[in-house]
Design a protein around this motif. Structure first.
Motif, short mmCIF file in Angstrom:
data_model
loop_
_atom_site.label_atom_id
_atom_site.label_comp_id
_atom_site.label_asym_id
_atom_site.label_seq_id
_atom_site.Cartn_x
_atom_site.Cartn_y
_atom_site.Cartn_z
N ILE A 182 0.88 -1.17 0.00
CA ILE A 182 0.00 0.00 0.00
C ILE A 182 0.92 1.21 0.00
O ILE A 182 1.80 1.34 0.83
N ARG A 183 0.73 2.08 -0.96
CA ARG A 183 1.48 3.33 -1.04
C ARG A 183 0.50 4.45 -0.74
O ARG A 183 -0.71 4.25 -0.75
N PHE A 184 1.00 5.61 -0.50
CA PHE A 184 0.13 6.75 -0.21
C PHE A 184 0.42 7.91 -1.14
O PHE A 184 1.55 8.17 -1.50
N TRP A 185 -0.66 8.57 -1.56
CA TRP A 185 -0.60 9.82 -2.31
C TRP A 185 -1.40 10.78 -1.46
O TRP A 185 -2.63 10.68 -1.43
N GLY A 186 -0.75 11.63 -0.75
CA GLY A 186 -1.45 12.46 0.22
C GLY A 186 -2.06 11.55 1.27
O GLY A 186 -1.36 10.72 1.86
N ASP A 187 -3.36 11.66 1.48
CA ASP A 187 -4.06 10.81 2.45
C ASP A 187 -4.70 9.59 1.82
O ASP A 187 -5.40 8.84 2.49
N HIS A 188 -4.48 9.36 0.54
CA HIS A 188 -5.15 8.27 -0.17
C HIS A 188 -4.24 7.05 -0.33
O HIS A 188 -3.08 7.18 -0.70
N GLU A 189 -4.80 5.89 -0.02
CA GLU A 189 -4.08 4.64 -0.24
C GLU A 189 -4.07 4.32 -1.73
O GLU A 189 -5.07 4.49 -2.41
N VAL A 190 -2.94 3.83 -2.22
CA VAL A 190 -2.82 3.38 -3.61
C VAL A 190 -2.23 1.96 -3.54
O VAL A 190 -1.10 1.77 -3.09
N ARG A 191 -3.02 0.99 -3.98
CA ARG A 191 -2.57 -0.40 -3.95
C ARG A 191 -1.52 -0.63 -5.03
O ARG A 191 -1.63 -0.10 -6.13
N ALA A 192 -0.50 -1.41 -4.68
CA ALA A 192 0.61 -1.66 -5.61
C ALA A 192 1.02 -3.13 -5.56
O ALA A 192 0.86 -3.79 -4.55
N VAL A 193 1.54 -3.60 -6.70
CA VAL A 193 2.05 -4.97 -6.82
C VAL A 193 3.41 -4.90 -7.49
O VAL A 193 3.57 -4.20 -8.50
N TRP A 194 4.39 -5.59 -6.94
CA TRP A 194 5.72 -5.67 -7.54
C TRP A 194 5.75 -6.84 -8.51
O TRP A 194 5.45 -7.97 -8.15
N ASP A 195 6.07 -6.56 -9.77
CA ASP A 195 6.16 -7.58 -10.81
C ASP A 195 7.63 -7.95 -10.97
O ASP A 195 8.42 -7.18 -11.51
N GLU A 196 7.98 -9.12 -10.48
CA GLU A 196 9.36 -9.58 -10.50
C GLU A 196 9.90 -9.72 -11.92
O GLU A 196 11.03 -9.35 -12.20
N GLU A 197 9.08 -10.24 -12.84
CA GLU A 197 9.52 -10.46 -14.22
C GLU A 197 9.93 -9.17 -14.92
O GLU A 197 10.89 -9.14 -15.67
N GLN A 198 9.16 -8.11 -14.69
CA GLN A 198 9.44 -6.84 -15.37
C GLN A 198 10.22 -5.86 -14.48
O GLN A 198 10.51 -4.74 -14.90
N SER A 199 10.50 -6.27 -13.25
CA SER A 199 11.19 -5.39 -12.28
C SER A 199 10.52 -4.03 -12.20
O SER A 199 11.13 -2.98 -12.40
N LYS A 200 9.22 -4.08 -11.90
CA LYS A 200 8.43 -2.84 -11.92
C LYS A 200 7.27 -2.93 -10.92
O LYS A 200 6.69 -3.97 -10.73
N TRP A 201 6.96 -1.79 -10.30
CA TRP A 201 5.76 -1.67 -9.48
C TRP A 201 4.59 -1.34 -10.40
O TRP A 201 4.73 -0.55 -11.33
N TRP A 202 3.44 -1.93 -10.13
CA TRP A 202 2.20 -1.61 -10.84
C TRP A 202 1.21 -1.08 -9.81
O TRP A 202 1.06 -1.62 -8.72
N PHE A 203 0.52 0.00 -10.15
CA PHE A 203 -0.39 0.69 -9.24
C PHE A 203 -1.82 0.60 -9.76
O PHE A 203 -2.07 0.70 -10.96
N SER A 204 -2.77 0.45 -8.85
CA SER A 204 -4.17 0.39 -9.21
C SER A 204 -4.60 1.69 -9.88
O SER A 204 -4.47 2.78 -9.29
N ALA A 205 -5.10 1.59 -11.11
CA ALA A 205 -5.53 2.78 -11.86
C ALA A 205 -6.67 3.50 -11.15
O ALA A 205 -6.68 4.74 -11.09
N THR A 206 -7.59 2.75 -10.58
CA THR A 206 -8.72 3.37 -9.87
C THR A 206 -8.23 4.15 -8.65
O THR A 206 -8.70 5.25 -8.39
N ASP A 207 -7.26 3.59 -7.94
CA ASP A 207 -6.72 4.29 -6.77
C ASP A 207 -6.00 5.57 -7.18
O ASP A 207 -6.07 6.58 -6.47
N ILE A 208 -5.33 5.55 -8.32
CA ILE A 208 -4.66 6.75 -8.81
C ILE A 208 -5.70 7.82 -9.16
O ILE A 208 -5.53 8.99 -8.80
N VAL A 209 -6.79 7.42 -9.81
CA VAL A 209 -7.88 8.36 -10.13
C VAL A 209 -8.43 8.97 -8.84
O VAL A 209 -8.64 10.19 -8.76
N ARG A 210 -8.65 8.14 -7.83
CA ARG A 210 -9.16 8.63 -6.54
C ARG A 210 -8.21 9.64 -5.92
O ARG A 210 -8.63 10.69 -5.44
N ALA A 211 -6.92 9.31 -5.91
CA ALA A 211 -5.94 10.18 -5.26
C ALA A 211 -5.78 11.51 -5.99
O ALA A 211 -5.78 12.57 -5.36
#
Length: 92
Positions: A6-35
């Motif tokens: 769980i990451r934070f943008w201001g007071d908003h939680e943004v769910r994240a998943v680490w993708d080992e294959e691509q060496s990249k964090w992926w963030f929930s698009a809906t959570d980004i829209v909310r934040a």
């Protein structure tokens, strides 16, 4: 193996998943829209994201590819596949 976070943008939680294959964090698009819009109502932001994706698709623009779906814990407590946007190329 993937890590969930769980990451934070201001007071908003943004769910994240680490993708080992691509060496990249992926963030929930809906959570980004909310934040970004500073909204609390998850359903309204989810519906807005669906509307925006549909509108852009009609114009020939694909915001998220089918492969950019990850399972996140949803507000109802279930694991659900959701659109995700790629971010960092290494864990922070």
């Amino acid at each position: 193996m993937s890590k969930k976070s769980i990451r934070f943008w201001g007071d908003h939680e943004v769910r994240a998943v680490w993708d080992e294959e691509q060496s990249k964090w992926w963030f929930s698009a809906t959570d980004i829209v909310r934040a970004i819009n500073d909204k609390e109502n998850y359903e309204k932001c989810r519906n807005y994201w669906k509307y925006l994706k549909g509108k852009m698709k009609k114009d020939g623009i694909q915001l998220v590819s089918v492969t950019n779906h990850f399972k996140f814990l949803s507000p109802d407590g279930k694991q659900r596949a959701a659109d995700a946007h790629g971010g960092y190329d290494r864990p922070h």
